[in-house]
Design an enzyme around this catalytic site. Sequence first.
Site, mmCIF file in Angstrom:
data_model
loop_
_atom_site.group_PDB
_atom_site.id
_atom_site.type_symbol
_atom_site.label_atom_id
_atom_site.label_comp_id
_atom_site.label_asym_id
_atom_site.label_seq_id
_atom_site.Cartn_x
_atom_site.Cartn_y
_atom_site.Cartn_z
ATOM 1 C CB THR A 141 -0.829 -0.155 1.258
ATOM 2 O OG1 THR A 141 -1.543 1.268 1.392
ATOM 3 C CG2 THR A 141 -0.074 -0.359 2.535
ATOM 4 C CG ASP A 142 -1.129 4.775 -1.035
ATOM 5 O OD1 ASP A 142 -1.896 4.236 0.024
ATOM 6 O OD2 ASP A 142 -1.755 5.834 -1.725
ATOM 7 C CD GLU A 143 -3.414 3.508 4.281
ATOM 8 O OE1 GLU A 143 -3.317 3.589 5.570
ATOM 9 O OE2 GLU A 143 -4.591 3.229 3.961
ATOM 10 C CE1 TYR A 166 -3.090 -2.487 5.325
ATOM 11 C CE2 TYR A 166 -3.027 -0.259 5.025
ATOM 12 C CZ TYR A 166 -3.371 -1.677 4.660
ATOM 13 O OH TYR A 166 -3.331 -2.032 3.443
ATOM 14 C CE LYS A 170 0.061 -4.665 2.837
ATOM 15 N NZ LYS A 170 -0.212 -6.013 2.511
HETATM 16 P P1 NAD Z 1 -9.645 -7.378 2.260
HETATM 17 O O1 NAD Z 1 -9.473 -7.042 3.676
HETATM 18 O O2 NAD Z 1 -10.696 -7.238 1.405
HETATM 19 O O3 NAD Z 1 -9.240 -8.982 1.860
HETATM 20 C C1 NAD Z 1 -8.257 -9.493 2.950
HETATM 21 C C2 NAD Z 1 -8.217 -11.064 2.661
HETATM 22 O O4 NAD Z 1 -7.161 -11.736 3.074
HETATM 23 C C3 NAD Z 1 -9.630 -11.588 3.078
HETATM 24 O O5 NAD Z 1 -10.413 -12.518 2.198
HETATM 25 C C4 NAD Z 1 -9.068 -12.369 4.299
HETATM 26 O O6 NAD Z 1 -10.075 -13.464 4.722
HETATM 27 C C5 NAD Z 1 -7.913 -13.011 4.001
HETATM 28 N N1 NAD Z 1 -6.892 -13.032 5.162
HETATM 29 C C6 NAD Z 1 -6.699 -12.216 6.145
HETATM 30 N N2 NAD Z 1 -5.929 -12.819 6.973
HETATM 31 C C7 NAD Z 1 -5.609 -14.043 6.476
HETATM 32 C C8 NAD Z 1 -4.640 -15.064 6.678
HETATM 33 N N3 NAD Z 1 -3.877 -15.048 8.143
HETATM 34 N N4 NAD Z 1 -4.383 -16.151 5.995
HETATM 35 C C9 NAD Z 1 -5.147 -16.204 4.810
HETATM 36 N N5 NAD Z 1 -6.165 -15.098 4.406
HETATM 37 C C10 NAD Z 1 -6.124 -14.200 5.234
HETATM 38 O O7 NAD Z 1 -8.458 -6.680 1.609
HETATM 39 P P2 NAD Z 1 -8.116 -6.035 0.176
HETATM 40 O O8 NAD Z 1 -8.814 -4.649 0.400
HETATM 41 O O9 NAD Z 1 -8.766 -6.855 -1.047
HETATM 42 O O10 NAD Z 1 -6.672 -5.740 0.160
HETATM 43 C C11 NAD Z 1 -5.920 -6.868 -0.386
HETATM 44 C C12 NAD Z 1 -4.230 -6.360 -0.193
HETATM 45 O O11 NAD Z 1 -4.136 -5.352 -1.068
HETATM 46 C C13 NAD Z 1 -3.870 -6.160 1.260
HETATM 47 O O12 NAD Z 1 -2.521 -6.806 1.313
HETATM 48 C C14 NAD Z 1 -3.898 -4.754 1.305
HETATM 49 O O13 NAD Z 1 -2.839 -4.435 2.540
HETATM 50 C C15 NAD Z 1 -3.698 -4.241 -0.183
HETATM 51 N N6 NAD Z 1 -4.087 -2.905 -0.511
HETATM 52 C C16 NAD Z 1 -5.196 -2.707 -0.265
HETATM 53 C C17 NAD Z 1 -6.061 -1.402 -0.765
HETATM 54 C C18 NAD Z 1 -7.285 -0.935 -0.686
HETATM 55 O O14 NAD Z 1 -7.793 0.079 -0.920
HETATM 56 N N7 NAD Z 1 -8.184 -2.090 -0.270
HETATM 57 C C19 NAD Z 1 -4.783 -0.447 -1.287
HETATM 58 C C20 NAD Z 1 -3.417 -0.769 -1.135
HETATM 59 C C21 NAD Z 1 -3.043 -2.002 -0.719
#
Ligand code: NAD
Length: 367
Positions: A141-143, A166, A170
């Site tokens: 993430t950009d965070e 968070y 990351k």
């Molecule tokens: P999300 O919270 O919707 O999904 C996360 C998934 O991971 C869920 O299905 C959950 O069941 C699974 N999970 C959690 N803990 C787990 C574990 N210990 N073992 C296996 N599975 C596990 O998240 P998202 O928004 O889809 O984000 C996905 C990735 O992208 C993350 O790594 C997040 O940091 C990154 N990201 C998200 C955003 C955003 O805007 N949503 C932006 C930048 C980066």
Amino acid sequence: MVDKSRELKRILVTGGAGFIGGNFIYYLLGSEQVQIANLDLLTYAGHMETIAPIANDLRHRFYQGDIANAETVHTLIQQFRPHAIVNFAAESHVDRSIAGPAGFIHTNINGTYTLLDRALAYWRELPPDARSEFRFLHVSTDEVYGSLGDTGSFTENSPYQPHSPYAASKAASDHLVQAWRHTYGLPTLITHSSNNYGPFQYPEKLIPLTILNAVAGEPLSIYGTGRNVRDWLYVADHCRALWAVLERGRVGETYNIGGNSQRTNLQVVDMICQILDDEIPTSPHRPHLRLKKFVEDRPGHDWRYAIDTTKIKRELGWMPIENFERALLQTTCWYLDNLRWCTAVTASAHHGNAGPDGTPLLRSVTS
Ligand code: NAD
């Protein structure tokens, strides 16, 4: 059209029952020749409903399990023998990380470590050709870069300055990935994307939460002045970028992925209210703008994120193609058409935690 003469690329996707991971799997099945193993713990954020349409697709197999469980990860990797691992699995919600950071340390740090450790053991035993083709893509993430003032944008050289638990978890996972590259030679890649929006996002993040609360006539809580800025990225654009990085990215590199769509939280909420006024002319809650409610700011709330996409554009030819106004309309309509999915995922979720202002997390507005 699948070319049967080529071996399908085996991709282990973690977190594929969540928002971006689920969209990524749909993207791959729709456009690439792949076989997918999907490892997901099914926390409150992961749902079988999200992947129900591909339950019988032979190119996708779901495994419920924890990425921090070395035995689970080892067995799956050894059986599936992936050409690539794409790590989406994470605890991803800033407010939850403030209320209870332990799960973030477990999954984001220990889980990433376990994946790296087991991936390395597997990779070391591959024949030379397969070793050079293998990729470990870590979705971050950009965070991790902290917060911007009113000007500027994050590049891949911006210093790490995470603020929330968070973001810190990351950032820690990114450093582990880099260490596995530098120390052991594992072919890794890292991406940093800005805030995503689109179908299947669990309704605790700004856009789906605002849509559902407005439809229900609930207050639309807005942190502080609502002037914090995010660079909104449509999830389909993100998925295309991730595939480009996986296929053509230079090993060991980091790529920033942004939507070139900076908007304040207030602008986003106002646009959703306008869309709902138009889409549901009979709603008793029109004009939805009157549901807006300003609440105490999130502790340490980052002011602005913006991504400089020069590198990924120059090296991989990727650019976001979605227009924010159009994609937000599309996203809002998706939620209106999929209220059954919303009810199913929120009904089965664990809503035990409260947000930093004491309100239940499902009522807080975050990004
Ligand atoms: P999300 O919270 O919707 O999904 C996360 C998934 O991971 C869920 O299905 C959950 O069941 C699974 N999970 C959690 N803990 C787990 C574990 N210990 N073992 C296996 N599975 C596990 O998240 P998202 O928004 O889809 O984000 C996905 C990735 O992208 C993350 O790594 C997040 O940091 C990154 N990201 C998200 C955003 C955003 O805007 N949503 C932006 C930048 C980066």
